[in-house]
Motif scaffolding. Structure first.
Motif, short mmCIF file in Angstrom:
data_model
loop_
_atom_site.label_atom_id
_atom_site.label_comp_id
_atom_site.label_asym_id
_atom_site.label_seq_id
_atom_site.Cartn_x
_atom_site.Cartn_y
_atom_site.Cartn_z
N VAL A 110 28.04 50.32 57.07
CA VAL A 110 27.29 51.12 58.03
C VAL A 110 25.88 51.42 57.53
O VAL A 110 24.90 51.38 58.28
N GLU A 111 25.78 51.69 56.23
CA GLU A 111 24.51 52.12 55.66
C GLU A 111 23.47 51.01 55.66
O GLU A 111 22.27 51.29 55.61
N ASN A 112 23.90 49.75 55.72
CA ASN A 112 22.96 48.64 55.60
C ASN A 112 22.96 47.70 56.80
O ASN A 112 22.31 46.66 56.76
N PHE A 113 23.67 48.04 57.85
CA PHE A 113 23.84 47.12 58.97
C PHE A 113 22.69 47.21 59.97
O PHE A 113 22.26 48.31 60.34
N ILE A 114 22.19 46.06 60.39
CA ILE A 114 21.22 45.95 61.48
C ILE A 114 21.76 44.94 62.48
O ILE A 114 22.08 43.81 62.10
N PRO A 115 21.90 45.28 63.75
CA PRO A 115 22.49 44.36 64.73
C PRO A 115 21.67 43.08 64.87
O PRO A 115 20.45 43.14 64.97
N PRO A 116 22.30 41.92 64.85
CA PRO A 116 21.57 40.65 65.04
C PRO A 116 20.88 40.61 66.40
O PRO A 116 21.48 40.95 67.43
N SER A 117 19.63 40.20 66.42
CA SER A 117 18.83 40.25 67.65
C SER A 117 19.11 39.09 68.58
O SER A 117 18.65 39.11 69.72
N TYR A 118 19.85 38.07 68.15
CA TYR A 118 20.10 36.92 69.02
C TYR A 118 21.36 37.11 69.88
O TYR A 118 21.66 36.26 70.72
N LEU A 119 22.11 38.20 69.65
CA LEU A 119 23.32 38.45 70.42
C LEU A 119 23.01 39.33 71.63
O LEU A 119 22.26 40.30 71.53
N GLU A 120 23.62 39.00 72.75
CA GLU A 120 23.34 39.74 73.98
C GLU A 120 24.13 41.04 74.06
O GLU A 120 23.62 42.07 74.49
N ARG A 121 25.40 41.02 73.63
CA ARG A 121 26.26 42.19 73.77
C ARG A 121 26.95 42.45 72.43
O ARG A 121 27.64 41.57 71.90
N HIS A 137 21.40 56.72 59.22
CA HIS A 137 21.51 55.37 59.77
C HIS A 137 22.36 55.36 61.03
O HIS A 137 22.03 54.69 62.01
N ILE A 138 23.47 56.10 61.02
CA ILE A 138 24.31 56.17 62.21
C ILE A 138 23.54 56.82 63.36
O ILE A 138 23.61 56.38 64.52
N LEU A 139 22.79 57.86 63.06
CA LEU A 139 21.99 58.52 64.11
C LEU A 139 20.97 57.56 64.71
O LEU A 139 20.74 57.55 65.93
N SER A 140 20.34 56.75 63.87
CA SER A 140 19.35 55.79 64.38
C SER A 140 20.01 54.73 65.24
O SER A 140 19.44 54.26 66.22
N LEU A 141 21.25 54.34 64.89
CA LEU A 141 21.99 53.39 65.72
C LEU A 141 22.31 54.01 67.08
O LEU A 141 22.17 53.37 68.13
N LEU A 142 22.74 55.28 67.06
CA LEU A 142 23.09 55.94 68.32
C LEU A 142 21.86 56.21 69.17
O LEU A 142 21.91 56.14 70.40
N ASP A 143 20.74 56.51 68.53
CA ASP A 143 19.49 56.73 69.28
C ASP A 143 18.98 55.45 69.91
O ASP A 143 18.29 55.47 70.92
N GLY A 144 19.27 54.31 69.25
CA GLY A 144 18.73 53.05 69.72
C GLY A 144 17.40 52.70 69.11
O GLY A 144 16.85 51.63 69.38
N THR A 145 16.82 53.57 68.26
CA THR A 145 15.51 53.30 67.70
C THR A 145 15.53 52.10 66.76
O THR A 145 14.71 51.19 66.87
N LEU A 146 16.50 52.08 65.86
CA LEU A 146 16.61 50.95 64.93
C LEU A 146 16.96 49.68 65.69
O LEU A 146 16.37 48.62 65.48
#
Length: 402
Positions: free
Chosen positions: A305-316, A344-353
């Motif tokens: 969780v601490e180091n994960f960034i969602p891949p930008s090439y995936l749609e869903r 990091h979890i907050l940034s994922l939930l916010d959508g900013t990251l």
């Protein structure tokens, strides 16, 4: 500029000659450049001076080959077939004819991978990059399976173009080459470029105007677990169907399903004592709701969780984060000091990251993002987690499921 050209190919002529023979022995064939009337008229109208000059030069070379006074007429005719004359004629012919097709590097959608991907996995390392690279490699290879045989397979080696008969093609791994391979699928308007390296390593690049539909097909039913030595790419699995849960949870699940359909970003938090089926529920939702809608499932443990960034090439994308009360702890507590998991979890939930990655040029322009979180109690969660706009739906599981 010729494509796939190797700058070091002329260091050793005898070695290169053997490589060329090996290329022909591996099934490749010399590619003849064909005269194109439309291209010729393009030269006439747009490059007339150069065309006239080159035509005069090649006629002069032929005249010199035939007009030697010190040799007999038949010797002069044989001279027409000498290496020097042949070279000049080939240069002129290459000018008159268009080069074989090559990738359009202006295509906005590019998906690349190195293969094979090897990295040691142990309990002491959380190889997030390794697993995400494996996912990207899997995606590229599945796309190639969907594409099937290309219309053309070519390469440029030792100042010559070669092609591989597509009727003899079996797989990319078995296609031998000392250089760069290019392939094209006209139906999908997709180019493939393969760079070969030492020790059997290769770099695949897929280029197209729109790769998104192929990526969506290739990633259907894919799941990724990022959990230390168990990290791997696989398929969605669930042991308990949604209908096996109590009625109130099934009703809540119906509401979650509708929100997943309606919202581009959704966060769901379920809480309850151990044994109430929280983890089993997230797996059932992933299997029966998210997977059919084309979501790629990521199951993340604490370190991931601490180091994960969602891949930008995936749609869903769906993230499943279990035991969130041990991750996004109240930053005012002693237990939460010294780590950045909550932020990091907050940034994922916010959508900013997440949105920052998309804006940097991801293939998918309209992505959907779902986060499923479980916890035993909400009391230890950071208050910012529960603010409006971060958690959209929350439900308490009371029935002992296991």
């Amino acid at each position: 500029m010729p494509f796939g050209y190797f700058g070091n190919n002329e260091e050793n002529y005898s070695q290169n000659n053997q490589q060329s023979k090996g290329l022909l022995g591996a099934g490749w064939r010399p590619l003849s450049r064909q005269f194109n009337l439309e291209y010729f008229w393009h030269l006439v109208w747009n490059d007339n001076n150069e065309l006239t000059q080159k035509t005069a030069d090649v006629i002069s070379d032929l005249a010199n080959a035939l007009g030697r006074n010190e040799y007999t007429w038949w010797a002069n005719i044989l001279n027409l077939f000498s290496d020097n004359v042949k070279y000049e004629v080939d240069v002129f012919w290459n000018y008159l004819t268009p080069e074989p097709s090559m990738p359009d590097y202006r295509f906005k959608d590019v998906l690349t991978t190195e293969t094979p991907i090897n990295q040691a996995v142990s309990r002491d390392s959380i190889p997030i990059d390794y697993v995400l690279n494996r996912l990207q490699e899997t995606t590229v290879k599945k796309i190639l399976e969907i594409l099937g045989r290309p219309d053309i397979i070519t390469q440029y080696f030792m100042e010559r173009y070669y092609y591989y008969p597509v009727s003899q093609f079996s797989s990319w791994e078995r296609l031998e080459t000392p250089g760069t391979i290019y392939a094209y699928w006209s139906k999908y308007q997709v180019w493939l470029q393969i760079e070969s390296y030492e020790k059997g390593r290769r770099w695949y690049s897929l280029m197209a105007k729109d790769l998104a539909p192929l990526i969506n097909k290739a990633t259907y039913n894919l799941a990724v677990i990022l959990s230390g030595y168990k990290s791997r790419v696989g398929q969605v699995n669930s042991l308990f169907p949604i209908r096996s849960f109590p009625g109130d949870i099934q009703s809540f699940t119906d509401k979650v399903q509708q929100e997943i359909i309606d919202q581009s970003q959704l966060a769901v938090l379920i809480h309850g004592e151990p044994g109430t089926g929280k983890t089993a529920w997230t797996q059932a939702v992933a299997k029966e709701i998210l997977m059919p809608l084309g979501f790629v499932i990521f199951i993340l443990d604490h370190d991931a969780v601490e180091n994960f960034i969602p891949p930008s090439y995936l749609e869903r994308i769906c993230l499943i984060i279990n035991e969130a009360d041990n991750l996004a702890q109240d930053r005012g507590s002693t237990a939460a000091q010294g780590n950045t998991r909550t932020e990091h979890i907050l940034s994922l939930l916010d959508g900013t990251l997440y949105q920052s990655v998309i804006e940097e040029g991801g293939i998918q322009q309209q992505q959907k993002f779902v986060v499923l979180l479980t916890c035993n109690t909400t009391e230890r969660l950071d208050p910012a987690m529960l603010r409006k706009g971060r958690i959209d739906l929350m439900y308490e599981f009371n029935h002992k499921f296991v």
